[in-house]
Structures are given as structure tokens and as C-alpha cells.
Write a protein that holds these residues in place. Structure first.
Motif, short mmCIF file in Angstrom:
data_model
loop_
_atom_site.label_atom_id
_atom_site.label_comp_id
_atom_site.label_asym_id
_atom_site.label_seq_id
_atom_site.Cartn_x
_atom_site.Cartn_y
_atom_site.Cartn_z
N ILE A 181 -10.27 2.63 -3.21
CA ILE A 181 -11.18 2.92 -4.33
C ILE A 181 -12.55 2.34 -3.99
O ILE A 181 -12.67 1.17 -3.62
CB ILE A 181 -10.68 2.30 -5.65
N LYS A 182 -13.58 3.17 -4.09
CA LYS A 182 -14.96 2.70 -3.91
C LYS A 182 -15.51 2.37 -5.29
O LYS A 182 -15.50 3.21 -6.19
CB LYS A 182 -15.83 3.78 -3.28
N GLN A 183 -16.01 1.14 -5.43
CA GLN A 183 -16.62 0.71 -6.69
C GLN A 183 -17.99 0.14 -6.35
O GLN A 183 -18.12 -1.00 -5.94
CB GLN A 183 -15.74 -0.33 -7.38
N GLY A 184 -19.01 1.00 -6.47
CA GLY A 184 -20.34 0.62 -6.03
C GLY A 184 -20.34 0.48 -4.52
O GLY A 184 -19.93 1.39 -3.80
N LYS A 185 -20.73 -0.70 -4.03
CA LYS A 185 -20.76 -0.94 -2.58
C LYS A 185 -19.45 -1.52 -2.07
O LYS A 185 -19.24 -1.66 -0.86
CB LYS A 185 -21.92 -1.88 -2.22
N GLU A 186 -18.55 -1.86 -2.99
CA GLU A 186 -17.27 -2.45 -2.62
C GLU A 186 -16.22 -1.37 -2.37
O GLU A 186 -16.17 -0.36 -3.07
CB GLU A 186 -16.77 -3.38 -3.72
N ILE A 187 -15.36 -1.60 -1.37
CA ILE A 187 -14.25 -0.69 -1.11
C ILE A 187 -12.96 -1.48 -1.20
O ILE A 187 -12.75 -2.45 -0.47
CB ILE A 187 -14.35 -0.02 0.28
N ASN A 188 -12.10 -1.08 -2.12
CA ASN A 188 -10.82 -1.75 -2.34
C ASN A 188 -9.74 -0.94 -1.63
O ASN A 188 -9.34 0.13 -2.08
CB ASN A 188 -10.55 -1.83 -3.85
N VAL A 189 -9.29 -1.45 -0.49
CA VAL A 189 -8.26 -0.76 0.29
C VAL A 189 -6.87 -1.15 -0.23
O VAL A 189 -6.64 -2.30 -0.57
CB VAL A 189 -8.38 -1.11 1.79
N PRO A 191 -5.33 -0.37 -3.18
CA PRO A 191 -5.54 -0.95 -4.52
C PRO A 191 -4.24 -1.18 -5.27
O PRO A 191 -3.25 -0.50 -5.06
CB PRO A 191 -6.40 0.10 -5.23
N SER A 192 -4.28 -2.15 -6.18
CA SER A 192 -3.13 -2.48 -7.02
C SER A 192 -2.87 -1.35 -8.00
O SER A 192 -3.78 -0.67 -8.46
CB SER A 192 -3.40 -3.78 -7.79
N ALA A 193 -1.58 -1.18 -8.34
CA ALA A 193 -1.20 -0.15 -9.33
C ALA A 193 -1.77 -0.46 -10.70
O ALA A 193 -1.88 0.43 -11.55
CB ALA A 193 0.32 -0.04 -9.41
N GLU A 194 -2.16 -1.72 -10.92
CA GLU A 194 -2.71 -2.13 -12.22
C GLU A 194 -4.23 -1.99 -12.29
O GLU A 194 -4.84 -2.33 -13.29
CB GLU A 194 -2.32 -3.59 -12.51
N GLU A 195 -4.82 -1.49 -11.21
CA GLU A 195 -6.27 -1.32 -11.15
C GLU A 195 -6.73 -0.33 -12.23
O GLU A 195 -6.26 0.80 -12.28
CB GLU A 195 -6.68 -0.79 -9.77
N LEU A 203 -12.20 7.64 -5.76
CA LEU A 203 -10.88 7.50 -5.15
C LEU A 203 -10.87 8.21 -3.81
O LEU A 203 -11.38 9.33 -3.67
CB LEU A 203 -9.81 8.13 -6.04
N ILE A 204 -10.26 7.57 -2.83
CA ILE A 204 -10.03 8.22 -1.53
C ILE A 204 -8.55 8.55 -1.48
O ILE A 204 -7.70 7.67 -1.49
CB ILE A 204 -10.45 7.30 -0.37
N VAL A 205 -8.26 9.85 -1.45
CA VAL A 205 -6.89 10.35 -1.62
C VAL A 205 -6.48 11.15 -0.39
O VAL A 205 -7.25 11.99 0.11
CB VAL A 205 -6.79 11.23 -2.89
#
Length: 222
Positions: A181-189, A191-195, A203-205
């Protein structure tokens, strides 16, 4: 320290020219080759070296040192015969890695028979990207990984906003996987199911084309 890779681009049309520019911007050593003097002159200050040569002439390729190149990209435009002959010569010369632009499926079949695994269809791939983007502004990018699988970047819209990945359960319902998930400049590789997803998150799918299509129609297109 790893030695810098040497590239050559044969054919300086729109596709080959853009590759030359991008490789140059990345600081790579690039040999730009075309049989058109005007095109070659355009790339003298972009590529490391730019030369006029007929790529269907084996002796000409040897003379410019093509055997010392690690990766050759054959980006010849409309002339399929020249593309194939150039590719055969490069294969015979033992070039380590060859990528070829294919004009159509017939061209690709011949390249595969020659033994070329890296075949690209830039027009077809760009057409798919544009088609997906015009369907919805929420579809940011679309990259074909194989004949059946792709990766897509989608903007979170009202159907997904405020929900967690667990709520949406995209894998169970659509067979796709959210890899980041890209959130602004941050990329969460991974990601938690609770995100909790927010509007404008991206979203990168990854998944099969059929599954991605269902996912887009049900959750992405507002």
C-alpha cells in the motif's frame, strides 16, 4: 565492486530512443546504434556513444565492438526482416542478453524459435495501460507480467475507504493479493489485514487478468 553493465540500443525510434534516454539518466553506459545519421546525431549527447551502422551487417557490428556489450536491445521499428536478421547475428556473436521489440505475434513466434526469451510488445502493453486507466481514474497503472497475470496500481475510492483489508477480503472474493500500500511517500509492503484504507491510498495488487478484472469492476470503479 560490481562493474557497470554495458548496454546497446539498436534502432533509435520512439521506443529505442526513450530507452536510451532512461538508461542514460540512470548513469548507464549506452551504445546507441541506427542507420539514420540524423537520429544518431540526436543521441550523441544522450548516449555514451552513438554510431551509424547497419545492424544487419555482421562485420559492422563487430567493428563497433558489439561483442563487448552485456545487454543489447533490438528496438527496430517497422522492418521485421531487419529485426530478425539483427537478432540472429547477435545470437551467433554470443551476446549474453538480448531483448527484442516485437511488431506482432508472428514476429514473436520467430524470435522465440531463434531462442529469444525477452520479447516486448510496447504498443500492446501501453494500450492495455491506457485502456485500464480510461475505464476509471482510480486505476493508476497496469503492468502485464505474463499472458495471464498482471500487477495493477489502484487508488482507494469510496467503496474501499474506511475499511480494512480483512473487511474487504480481496484474496477470498477475487483471488488477488494486495502486496503493498502506498500512503503518500511511504510504501507499506505486506500490509496487515487490520490496515484501514483511506481515500487516495494506492493498492498494489497482483493476480490473474480475470481476477483483476472482477476486482476492478466490483471495488475500484466508482
Amino acid at each position: 565492486m560490481k562493474q557497470k553493465q554495458e548496454f546497446a540500443v539498436i534502432g533509435l525510434g520512439r521506443f529505442g530512443g526513450s530507452i536510451c534516454e532512461e538508461l542514460g539518466m540512470e548513469g548507464m553506459s549506452v551504445l546507441a546504434i541506427d542507420n539514420d545519421e540524423e537520429r544518431v546525431n540526436e543521441f550523441k549527447n544522450i548516449a555514451s556513444h552513438a554510431v551509424i551502422a547497419d545492424s544487419t551487417d555482421e562485420s559492422a557490428l563487430k567493428e563497433i565492438g558489439i561483442k563487448n556489450i552485456d545487454h543489447v536491445i533490438v528496438a527496430i521499428g517497422e522492418n521485421i526482416q531487419a529485426s530478425i536478421l539483427t537478432t540472429v547475428i547477435l545470437t551467433d556473436l554470443g551476446i549474453k542478453r538480448i531483448t527484442v521489440k516485437a511488431q506482432n505475434d508472428y514476429h514473436e513466434k520467430i524470435l522465440n524459435k531463434i531462442g529469444i526469451d525477452e520479447v516486448v510488445h510496447p504498443e500492446r502493453e501501453m494500450g492495455k495501460r491506457i485502456a485500464h486507466h480510461v475505464i476509471s481514474n482510480n486505476i493508476m497503472d497496469y503492468i502485464e507480467l505474463s499472458d495471464d497475470h498482471s500487477i495493477v496500481e489502484v487508488k482507494v475510492g469510496r467503496k474501499m475507504s474506511g475499511k480494512t483489508l480483512d473487511d474487504l477480503d480481496i484474496r477470498a472474493h477475487y483471488g488477488c493479493n494486495v502486496v503493498a500500500i502506498k500512503q503518500g511517500k511511504e510504501i507499506n509492503v505486506s500490509p496487515s489485514a487490520e490496515e484501514i484504507l483511506k481515500l487516495e491510498d494506492i493498492l498494489i495488487v497482483i493476480g490473474s487478468d480475470k481476477d483483476i478484472s472482477r476486482f476492478e469492476k466490483n471495488l475500484v470503479i466508482d
